[in-house]
Write a protein that holds these residues in place. Structure first.
Motif, PDB file in Angstrom:
ATOM      1  N   GLY A  31       0.842  -1.197   0.000  1.00 57.74           N
ATOM      2  CA  GLY A  31       0.000   0.000   0.000  1.00 57.74           C
ATOM      3  C   GLY A  31       0.873   1.241   0.000  1.00 57.74           C
ATOM      4  N   TYR A  32       0.387   2.314  -0.588  1.00 60.97           N
ATOM      5  CA  TYR A  32       1.137   3.576  -0.583  1.00 60.97           C
ATOM      6  C   TYR A  32       0.158   4.720  -0.745  1.00 60.97           C
ATOM      7  N   GLN A  33       0.492   5.833  -0.098  1.00 64.27           N
ATOM      8  CA  GLN A  33      -0.292   7.052  -0.288  1.00 64.27           C
ATOM      9  C   GLN A  33       0.666   8.233  -0.256  1.00 64.27           C
ATOM     10  N   ILE A  34       0.514   9.066  -1.267  1.00 66.07           N
ATOM     11  CA  ILE A  34       1.382  10.231  -1.417  1.00 66.07           C
ATOM     12  C   ILE A  34       0.538  11.471  -1.132  1.00 66.07           C
ATOM     13  N   ASP A  35       1.122  12.423  -0.385  1.00 71.34           N
ATOM     14  CA  ASP A  35       0.405  13.667  -0.093  1.00 71.34           C
ATOM     15  C   ASP A  35      -0.027  14.316  -1.416  1.00 71.34           C
ATOM     16  N   GLN A  38       2.008  16.403  -3.714  1.00 70.63           N
ATOM     17  CA  GLN A  38       3.216  15.808  -4.313  1.00 70.63           C
ATOM     18  C   GLN A  38       2.898  14.798  -5.416  1.00 70.63           C
ATOM     19  N   TRP A  39       1.646  14.746  -5.832  1.00 73.49           N
ATOM     20  CA  TRP A  39       1.272  13.776  -6.866  1.00 73.49           C
ATOM     21  C   TRP A  39       1.944  14.078  -8.198  1.00 73.49           C
ATOM     22  N   ARG A  40       2.103  13.031  -8.973  1.00 74.76           N
ATOM     23  CA  ARG A  40       2.607  13.078 -10.356  1.00 74.76           C
ATOM     24  C   ARG A  40       4.036  13.596 -10.457  1.00 74.76           C
ATOM     25  N   LYS A  41       4.846  13.267  -9.425  1.00 77.98           N
ATOM     26  CA  LYS A  41       6.274  13.605  -9.470  1.00 77.98           C
ATOM     27  C   LYS A  41       7.121  12.341  -9.435  1.00 77.98           C
ATOM     28  N   GLY A  42       6.470  11.172  -9.509  1.00 77.48           N
ATOM     29  CA  GLY A  42       7.212   9.921  -9.513  1.00 77.48           C
ATOM     30  C   GLY A  42       7.329   9.256  -8.157  1.00 77.48           C
ATOM     31  N   TYR A  43       6.822   9.892  -7.085  1.00 77.18           N
ATOM     32  CA  TYR A  43       6.977   9.312  -5.747  1.00 77.18           C
ATOM     33  C   TYR A  43       6.178   8.009  -5.584  1.00 77.18           C
ATOM     34  N   GLY A  44       4.981   7.956  -6.157  1.00 80.62           N
ATOM     35  CA  GLY A  44       4.174   6.733  -6.036  1.00 80.62           C
ATOM     36  C   GLY A  44       4.884   5.553  -6.689  1.00 80.62           C
ATOM     37  N   SER A  45       5.450   5.785  -7.870  1.00 84.25           N
ATOM     38  CA  SER A  45       6.186   4.720  -8.569  1.00 84.25           C
ATOM     39  C   SER A  45       7.403   4.290  -7.760  1.00 84.25           C
ATOM     40  N   ASN A  72      -7.967   4.382 -10.848  1.00 87.51           N
ATOM     41  CA  ASN A  72      -6.847   4.971 -10.115  1.00 87.51           C
ATOM     42  C   ASN A  72      -5.589   4.735 -10.962  1.00 87.51           C
ATOM     43  N   ILE A  73      -5.469   5.570 -12.001  1.00 82.02           N
ATOM     44  CA  ILE A  73      -4.430   5.354 -13.019  1.00 82.02           C
ATOM     45  C   ILE A  73      -3.034   5.397 -12.406  1.00 82.02           C
ATOM     46  N   GLY A  74      -2.820   6.338 -11.471  1.00 85.73           N
ATOM     47  CA  GLY A  74      -1.497   6.469 -10.854  1.00 85.73           C
ATOM     48  C   GLY A  74      -1.084   5.195 -10.144  1.00 85.73           C
ATOM     49  N   GLU A  76      -2.349   2.112 -10.545  1.00 85.18           N
ATOM     50  CA  GLU A  76      -2.249   1.003 -11.499  1.00 85.18           C
ATOM     51  C   GLU A  76      -0.918   1.067 -12.262  1.00 85.18           C
ATOM     52  N   LYS A  77      -0.563   2.265 -12.736  1.00 84.04           N
ATOM     53  CA  LYS A  77       0.691   2.398 -13.490  1.00 84.04           C
ATOM     54  C   LYS A  77       1.898   2.096 -12.617  1.00 84.04           C
ATOM     55  N   ALA A  78       1.847   2.544 -11.358  1.00 88.84           N
ATOM     56  CA  ALA A  78       2.982   2.305 -10.454  1.00 88.84           C
ATOM     57  C   ALA A  78       3.212   0.800 -10.293  1.00 88.84           C
ATOM     58  N   ILE A  80       2.191  -1.720 -12.352  1.00 90.99           N
ATOM     59  CA  ILE A  80       2.598  -2.347 -13.620  1.00 90.99           C
ATOM     60  C   ILE A  80       4.079  -2.057 -13.900  1.00 90.99           C
ATOM     61  N   LYS A  81       4.505  -0.817 -13.671  1.00 92.71           N
ATOM     62  CA  LYS A  81       5.913  -0.476 -13.925  1.00 92.71           C
ATOM     63  C   LYS A  81       6.851  -1.246 -13.013  1.00 92.71           C
ATOM     64  N   ALA A  82       6.372  -1.561 -11.786  1.00 95.77           N
ATOM     65  CA  ALA A  82       7.215  -2.309 -10.835  1.00 95.77           C
ATOM     66  C   ALA A  82       7.206  -3.805 -11.115  1.00 95.77           C
TER      67      ALA A  82
HETATM   68  C1  LIG Z   1      -1.925   6.612  -6.467  1.00 96.31           C
HETATM   69  C2  LIG Z   1      -0.782   7.501  -6.012  1.00 96.31           C
HETATM   70  C3  LIG Z   1       0.049   6.767  -4.954  1.00 96.31           C
HETATM   71  C4  LIG Z   1       0.104   7.833  -7.211  1.00 96.31           C
HETATM   72  O1  LIG Z   1       1.210   8.575  -6.725  1.00 96.31           O
HETATM   73  P1  LIG Z   1       2.052   9.554  -7.678  1.00 96.31           P
HETATM   74  O2  LIG Z   1       3.229  10.015  -6.881  1.00 96.31           O
HETATM   75  O3  LIG Z   1       1.182  10.599  -8.247  1.00 96.31           O
HETATM   76  O4  LIG Z   1       2.498   8.530  -8.803  1.00 96.31           O
HETATM   77  P2  LIG Z   1       3.589   8.758  -9.956  1.00 96.31           P
HETATM   78  O5  LIG Z   1       3.934  10.218 -10.033  1.00 96.31           O
HETATM   79  O6  LIG Z   1       4.677   7.813  -9.745  1.00 96.31           O
HETATM   80  O7  LIG Z   1       2.738   8.387 -11.253  1.00 96.31           O
HETATM   81  C5  LIG Z   1       2.704   7.085 -11.823  1.00 96.31           C
HETATM   82  C6  LIG Z   1       2.156   7.210 -13.234  1.00 96.31           C
HETATM   83  O8  LIG Z   1       0.752   7.463 -13.160  1.00 96.31           O
HETATM   84  C7  LIG Z   1       0.442   8.694 -13.810  1.00 96.31           C
HETATM   85  N1  LIG Z   1      -0.587   9.327 -13.020  1.00 96.31           N
HETATM   86  C8  LIG Z   1      -0.521   9.653 -11.711  1.00 96.31           C
HETATM   87  N2  LIG Z   1      -1.692  10.205 -11.326  1.00 96.31           N
HETATM   88  C9  LIG Z   1      -2.485  10.235 -12.430  1.00 96.31           C
HETATM   89  C10 LIG Z   1      -3.808  10.701 -12.677  1.00 96.31           C
HETATM   90  N3  LIG Z   1      -4.558  11.260 -11.711  1.00 96.31           N
HETATM   91  N4  LIG Z   1      -4.313  10.581 -13.920  1.00 96.31           N
HETATM   92  C11 LIG Z   1      -3.574  10.011 -14.908  1.00 96.31           C
HETATM   93  N5  LIG Z   1      -2.309   9.545 -14.737  1.00 96.31           N
HETATM   94  C12 LIG Z   1      -1.781   9.671 -13.498  1.00 96.31           C
HETATM   95  C13 LIG Z   1       1.743   9.478 -13.817  1.00 96.31           C
HETATM   96  O9  LIG Z   1       1.763  10.432 -14.855  1.00 96.31           O
HETATM   97  C14 LIG Z   1       2.743   8.354 -14.051  1.00 96.31           C
HETATM   98  O10 LIG Z   1       2.715   7.985 -15.396  1.00 96.31           O
HETATM   99  P3  LIG Z   1       4.061   7.508 -16.174  1.00 96.31           P
HETATM  100  O11 LIG Z   1       4.551   6.299 -15.420  1.00 96.31           O
HETATM  101  O12 LIG Z   1       3.598   7.194 -17.547  1.00 96.31           O
HETATM  102  O13 LIG Z   1       5.017   8.638 -16.083  1.00 96.31           O
HETATM  103  C15 LIG Z   1      -1.326   8.838  -5.423  1.00 96.31           C
HETATM  104  O14 LIG Z   1      -2.197   9.426  -6.360  1.00 96.31           O
HETATM  105  C16 LIG Z   1      -2.068   8.658  -4.112  1.00 96.31           C
HETATM  106  O15 LIG Z   1      -1.458   8.623  -3.047  1.00 96.31           O
HETATM  107  N6  LIG Z   1      -3.394   8.546  -4.169  1.00 96.31           N
HETATM  108  C17 LIG Z   1      -4.244   8.398  -2.975  1.00 96.31           C
HETATM  109  C18 LIG Z   1      -3.999   7.075  -2.274  1.00 96.31           C
HETATM  110  C19 LIG Z   1      -4.062   5.905  -3.216  1.00 96.31           C
HETATM  111  O16 LIG Z   1      -4.875   5.849  -4.129  1.00 96.31           O
HETATM  112  N7  LIG Z   1      -3.156   4.944  -2.950  1.00 96.31           N
HETATM  113  C20 LIG Z   1      -3.099   3.721  -3.701  1.00 96.31           C
HETATM  114  C21 LIG Z   1      -4.159   2.802  -3.196  1.00 96.31           C
HETATM  115  S1  LIG Z   1      -4.104   1.303  -4.054  1.00 96.31           S
END
Ligand SMILES: CC(C)(COP(=O)(O)OP(=O)(O)OC[C@H]1O[C@@H](n2cnc3c(N)ncnc32)[C@H](O)[C@@H]1OP(=O)(O)O)[C@@H](O)C(=O)NCCC(=O)NCCS
Length: 128
Positions: A31-35, A38-45, A72-74, A76-78, A80-82
């Motif tokens: 599990g992970y949650q980013i403030d 700070q979203w979309r800076k690569g921290y989730g990945s 929840n694209i962020g 899901e992508k994190a 898949i990339k891992a």
């Molecule tokens: C999900 C979450 C952890 C993603 O964190 P993040 O730091 O924004 O993730 P990243 O910056 O590493 O983004 C990963 C990819 O998703 C894309 N992405 C992130 N948020 C996105 C959004 N809202 N819409 C579309 N794409 C998105 C990024 O552009 C990146 O794409 P790339 O790999 O092609 O460059 C964050 O949004 C979060 O904490 N959300 C609330 C808690 C949550 O949902 N946790 C996960 C529960 S399963």
């Protein structure tokens, strides 16, 4: 559970965790949650990749398990990339404010991650 902070400033970025799955040893739910500032800076990945390193290298996991809401694209992508593989979809798993959300399942087996990838993760995350 880990707290993620910016290296130089120490500012809070988020949290990530590995939770043991009951009735077995070596399977962890990630599990992970980013403030949201700070979203979309690569921290989730990076958090997801770190959990792969920690789960397999430190906890000796045989499997890592993850899930997220469909859309929840962020997240899901994190995963898949891992290296996580999609493992299915449960319809109408959650309801919030009258809206239904499907649940997507992901998994990563230790045998499915290459030694080259583990070596890269060790170089990145093992600073001891
Ligand atoms: C999900 C979450 C952890 C993603 O964190 P993040 O730091 O924004 O993730 P990243 O910056 O590493 O983004 C990963 C990819 O998703 C894309 N992405 C992130 N948020 C996105 C959004 N809202 N819409 C579309 N794409 C998105 C990024 O552009 C990146 O794409 P790339 O790999 O092609 O460059 C964050 O949004 C979060 O904490 N959300 C609330 C808690 C949550 O949902 N946790 C996960 C529960 S399963």
């Amino acid at each position: 559970m880990f707290t993620i902070r910016e290296k130089d400033s120490g500012n809070f970025i988020g949290q990530c965790a590995l939770l043991p799955i009951e009735f077995t040893n070596g399977n962890y739910l990630i599990g992970y949650q980013i403030d949201d500032t700070q979203w979309r800076k690569g921290y989730g990945s990076a958090a997801c990749e770190f959990l792969v390193y920690y789960g397999f290298e430190v906890l000796d996991a045989f499997r890592l398990t993850g899930d997220c809401a469909e859309g929840n694209i962020g997240s899901e992508k994190a995963m898949i990339k891992a290296g996580f593989q999609p493992e299915g979809r449960q319809k109408r798993y959650w309801i919030k404010n009258g809206k239904w959300y499907n649940k997507l399942h992901f998994g990563l087996i230790n045998e499915d991650i290459s030694e080259e990838k583990m070596e890269m993760l060790r170089k990145t995350y093992n600073k001891t």
